[in-house]
Motif scaffolding. Sequence first.
Motif, PDB file in Angstrom:
ATOM      1  N   ASP A  32       0.837  -1.199   0.000  1.00  0.00           N
ATOM      2  CA  ASP A  32       0.000   0.000   0.000  1.00  0.00           C
ATOM      3  C   ASP A  32       0.873   1.251   0.000  1.00  0.00           C
ATOM      4  OD1 ASP A  32       0.899   0.413   2.630  1.00  0.00           O
ATOM      5  OD2 ASP A  32      -0.909  -0.455   3.521  1.00  0.00           O
ATOM      6  N   ALA A  33       0.240   2.407  -0.154  1.00  0.00           N
ATOM      7  CA  ALA A  33       0.976   3.666  -0.282  1.00  0.00           C
ATOM      8  C   ALA A  33       1.713   4.016   1.008  1.00  0.00           C
ATOM      9  CB  ALA A  33       0.022   4.788  -0.678  1.00  0.00           C
ATOM     10  N   LEU A  38       6.742   5.119   3.934  1.00  0.00           N
ATOM     11  CA  LEU A  38       7.552   4.911   5.137  1.00  0.00           C
ATOM     12  C   LEU A  38       8.899   4.285   4.782  1.00  0.00           C
ATOM     13  CD1 LEU A  38       4.842   3.640   7.665  1.00  0.00           C
ATOM     14  CD2 LEU A  38       6.177   5.750   7.844  1.00  0.00           C
ATOM     15  N   SER A  39       8.872   3.292   3.928  1.00  0.00           N
ATOM     16  CA  SER A  39      10.107   2.624   3.521  1.00  0.00           C
ATOM     17  C   SER A  39      11.035   3.589   2.799  1.00  0.00           C
ATOM     18  CB  SER A  39       9.756   1.430   2.624  1.00  0.00           C
ATOM     19  OG  SER A  39      10.916   0.733   2.232  1.00  0.00           O
ATOM     20  N   LEU A  40      10.462   4.374   1.901  1.00  0.00           N
ATOM     21  CA  LEU A  40      11.262   5.320   1.132  1.00  0.00           C
ATOM     22  C   LEU A  40      11.830   6.421   2.018  1.00  0.00           C
ATOM     23  CD1 LEU A  40      12.017   5.546  -1.844  1.00  0.00           C
ATOM     24  CD2 LEU A  40      10.042   7.030  -2.177  1.00  0.00           C
ATOM     25  N   ASP A  41      11.031   6.940   2.942  1.00  0.00           N
ATOM     26  CA  ASP A  41      11.509   7.988   3.851  1.00  0.00           C
ATOM     27  C   ASP A  41      12.675   7.496   4.693  1.00  0.00           C
ATOM     28  OD1 ASP A  41       9.687   9.805   2.924  1.00  0.00           O
ATOM     29  OD2 ASP A  41       8.283   9.577   4.586  1.00  0.00           O
ATOM     30  N   PHE A  42      12.602   6.242   5.152  1.00  0.00           N
ATOM     31  CA  PHE A  42      13.700   5.679   5.939  1.00  0.00           C
ATOM     32  C   PHE A  42      14.987   5.650   5.123  1.00  0.00           C
ATOM     33  CE2 PHE A  42      16.353   1.967   6.789  1.00  0.00           C
ATOM     34  CZ  PHE A  42      16.741   2.234   8.101  1.00  0.00           C
ATOM     35  N   LEU A  43      14.897   5.192   3.867  1.00  0.00           N
ATOM     36  CA  LEU A  43      16.095   5.099   3.046  1.00  0.00           C
ATOM     37  C   LEU A  43      16.698   6.477   2.772  1.00  0.00           C
ATOM     38  CD1 LEU A  43      15.146   2.352   0.426  1.00  0.00           C
ATOM     39  CD2 LEU A  43      16.704   2.157   2.366  1.00  0.00           C
ATOM     40  N   HIS A  44      15.864   7.475   2.529  1.00  0.00           N
ATOM     41  CA  HIS A  44      16.384   8.830   2.315  1.00  0.00           C
ATOM     42  C   HIS A  44      17.110   9.329   3.561  1.00  0.00           C
ATOM     43  CE1 HIS A  44      14.962  10.364  -1.620  1.00  0.00           C
ATOM     44  NE2 HIS A  44      14.041   9.431  -1.511  1.00  0.00           N
TER      45      HIS A  44
END
Length: 481
Positions: A32-33, A38-44
């Motif tokens: 889901d979005a 959340l996953s993308l924000d962590f990696l950034h």
Amino acid sequence: MDSYGDLVAAEDVLLFVNAAITSTGQREFHDDADGQRLSLDFLHAYMLGNYRDLYAGVLALDINDHNAVLVIRRLLETAGEATAEQRRSEGALIASRLTALPPQRVYGLFDALRRAGVNNRRTRAIVRDWLASRKDLAFDAVKYRSGLKRVLRHTHLTPANAPEELGTFLFAPHTRARYATPLLESWRRAHYEQAALYELPYTAAEGFAAKHGIARAVFLERMAPRMTRLETLRLQASAHARGATGVRADLAGMPLTRLAAYVLSLPAEDRLRRRAELTGALESAAGRVAGPHRGSWGAVTAVLDDSFSSFGSVHKRRRPLAVALACHHLLAALAGEYTALWTSGRTDALLARPYGPTPLGRRILDALETAPARLVIVSDGWDNAPPGLAGEVLRVWRTRLDPGRRTAVVHLNPVYDAAGFDVRRLSPSVPTAGIRDAEDLPALVELAQFAEGRTGLAELTAYMDTRAARMTAGHDRERER
């Protein structure tokens, strides 16, 4: 050999690059979005905190616009944590990448910086230079009026290339009886004169058409000559349904992946009826991307995923399948000898549709029997018929049957797996790279070599530095024109 720390850093960078190429924070077939964001924000946050130089360097790679904006925003928000040398190199990368972004993305970025209270000298200089690079600020004032208005109010800039009456138009538009700039004058007249709205960009004219009560079909028919290629493509189906036959997408010159998405949006009967036109357009677009490398890749076999999960999601409808279809035509252009194997067993690519399970292992076995010089797998990696067969086939092939790597194998994955913080991989012995647009395939195949573990951080950094130098040099040449 590189130290363990360098190898970890290289793996971290490649993991982030895969995410930044494939994820847009929107729903995918399996995620889901919220999970994606959340996953993308962590990696950034992880990359910025641990590898700031490399984090900035990914702006020179083929990451998507969504993540390019996030990288630029985070770099500018944390400018105080950077050294003077980092700020210089970041500034060049940011300026170059901004010129490649769609204007609405850039205005959205500037607005996000405004809301975050970022208005230091460095940021104002970047905004000033980008505005100075715009060829027609009057056009921006009409089409992106609120965005331009907010950025000028926030930065207190007066662009040198702006018409003298731009400020009045943005902040007190109805105080002038007439504008000397033709487009601004058309906007003023469009408030009371229907003919004037057809001189405006589509997005600005649409509101005036509703205000004047103009029938949608009439508006679209008369507006067609002023629409961009993307606007025409997006509106063609609804225009035809309303009887506006003059709105027809010009397929010549359309980007390859976008063209593939358009083809897949058509009913099967329309694709069959227009087979020659659509196939010719796809082959022509693929030929433009292949350029001088056309026919230079030798014997290539592709395993292409058209299983049900290639539908994507309501936000990215048929996107994975569009990437596979575009890659199919590009690989055919690059190869000297080409074989395509779809997971469904389909042989007519033009009629591709999301259907059935994902028997990747079986198709890979079929592909290896063709003894290709290069095997390219385009799939989301959800091998499920039977589960895990693809990984086992690739393991045995690489360790027992082809340890000398006579066949180069690469897996290109168009879907980000939020739970794994990466794109799904088929086998540790085969490099995997994320892919957003088929146009990036040659560069991604080159980048995938770093995912095999045979090269380390020094080689990866050198590759990124080369891409950055190429991008900033191109930007400098453009500014000199």
